[in-house]
Structures are given as structure tokens and as C-alpha cells.
Write an enzyme that holds these catalytic residues in place. Sequence first.
Site, short mmCIF file in Angstrom:
data_model
loop_
_atom_site.label_atom_id
_atom_site.label_comp_id
_atom_site.label_asym_id
_atom_site.label_seq_id
_atom_site.Cartn_x
_atom_site.Cartn_y
_atom_site.Cartn_z
N GLU A 156 0.82 -1.21 0.00
CA GLU A 156 0.00 0.00 0.00
C GLU A 156 0.86 1.27 0.00
O GLU A 156 1.68 1.45 0.90
CB GLU A 156 -0.90 0.00 1.25
CG GLU A 156 -1.85 1.17 1.31
CD GLU A 156 -2.84 1.06 2.48
OE1 GLU A 156 -2.45 0.58 3.54
OE2 GLU A 156 -4.00 1.47 2.30
N GLU A 251 -12.43 1.48 4.20
CA GLU A 251 -11.56 1.65 5.37
C GLU A 251 -11.79 3.08 5.84
O GLU A 251 -11.01 3.98 5.56
CB GLU A 251 -10.10 1.41 4.98
CG GLU A 251 -9.21 1.30 6.21
CD GLU A 251 -7.74 1.19 5.84
OE1 GLU A 251 -7.04 0.37 6.44
OE2 GLU A 251 -7.27 1.96 4.98
#
Length: 278
Positions: A156, A251
Site C-alpha cells: 500500500e 476503510e
Amino acid sequence: MSTPYLSLAVSEEKLGDNAPVLFQDGIIRGMQSAKDLGFTGVEIHIRNPGQIDEDSLLAAEKDLDIKICAVGTGLEYGLNKLSFTSDNPEIRQKTRKRFMEHIDLASKLNASVFVGLCRGTAPDYASIQPYLERFAQELLPLQEYADSKQVVLTLEPIAYYMTNLLNTVDDCLDFMARPGFEKLQLLLDTHHMFLEDKDMYGAAFDKCAGKIGHFHVSDSNRRHPGAGNVDFDKVAEKLKQIGYDRPVSLEVLPHPSGTEASRLCMEWMRRYWQIGIK
Ligand code: LER
Ligand code: MN
């Protein structure tokens, strides 16, 4: 093209409303809530795979007809202070061992594993390069282990205020071009892209086509789509245009509540993806 799993973050831990996890304090309860709201998947954020009863998770997946798409490892950093780039070799060794356990769990669940905050951070910008080398050295055997178990690891890009290592899509693509990381995929997160990537609705996505293993939906303020400055209609159109069919997962902060934030996200998702068609 198949419809992506429409997913959200759940955790066994009680993390509080500063943490971008919608349903906390019980993974299976979170899976039930996700299902009730029309989601088809979840990502599980865990601090210790040894504490997870994988048989009950597999049974819940089946009973509730909802997929556990990914294993999130950020809590290993946030709560357990594990880091691939720690100056302490014992911590690096613990991190490696823990990631092997995450990969084992993910293999049983047929899920991917996030490589996010556990990269740690370099003490200053001048030492980024040696810390990146250390990170690559630590991650390589885990990549081999994951490949041997057919588990996808996803790297990420994370914004500057959390780490100075691998902030942009380009940083991650460069890292992934190293030998041995051919199967490493990206975990793109709109919150981090908004802060770090130029042309976030264009080139930043185009250069990742075919390399995105998981996708985090999170507005500029870490809240649900529409609460901040990200243009999520452009994001959805771009994901469709590049043929993305892996999970699209929330998220976001549980504001005003986990249920309400999830419901608002689902309104956006429903406009772009037909639920229930795989
Ligand atoms: C993890 O996926 C992430 O996006 C980080 O910002 C930690 O929340
Ligand atoms: Mn993320």
C-alpha cells in the site's frame, strides 16, 4: 467481467472511533452487520493470527454467505510495534514470523495479506534508501513464502504523515520492479492517493492496471465517500475502465456510526456495481 466483492473493514479489537474500521470488537458480528447492509465481503484487521479461530471464520463465511477477502496487518504495527525496518533485529525477526502466520491464515481463507504500516519508517528523509533496502531484504523471503502458498501480498502506498517509505503509486511500482517481487500487487487507498499522487483520476490509475490486488475506499478526511474532497464518481468510473475486479473495500472512520457510514458508502457502491452478480 466479474463484479468486485464490495467489502468493509472489521476487527476483533476495540479500536475506537479514530480508527478507520467500521465494525470493531468482534469479527463475526462485523460480518453479520456487513451482510445486513448488503456487502458481499469483509477485510479482517487482526493483531495476532494465533488468536483467530479460523474454523469459526470459515463457518461464518459459509453461514452468512460473505467472503473474507483480505487480512489486514496494520494493527501489528499500531498495537504490537512490529516493523520490517526496525533497527532492532529481534523486532524484525518477530515481524517476519508474524507475517508467515498471517500468510498461513490467508492461505486457509483464500484471502490476500496487506503489507502496509509494518514497513515502518526511516528516521529521516536522508536515510530512506537504506531503510528501503532493509525492507526489501525482509520482505523477499515472505514474498517467496506467499508465492509458494498462492497467497497475494498487497503493498500500500501510504501518505507522508504516517511513513516516509513508499508514499506514492510510483514509489511502490519502482519497489515492485525489484527481482523476486513479480507477484506483489498494489493496495491502492483513495485517502493516500488524494494526498500523494498527481493526476489521481488518470495516470495514477492507468499505470496500475492489472497490478491492483485490493482497493481501499476512504475520503480525504478518512470518512465515507462524500464526506471529504475525493471525487468518488471519477474513482468508480476509472476502476471500471481499467477492468478492476478485485475487492472494493471501505476503510473509513465509524462516523456518525459504523452502520450509517457503511450505508452511505453502499449508496455510492450500488450506483456502480450490481450486487450479487459474480
Ligand atoms: C492501512 O490500510 C492504511 O490505510 C493506513 O493508513 C492505516 O490506517
Ligand atoms: Mn488503507
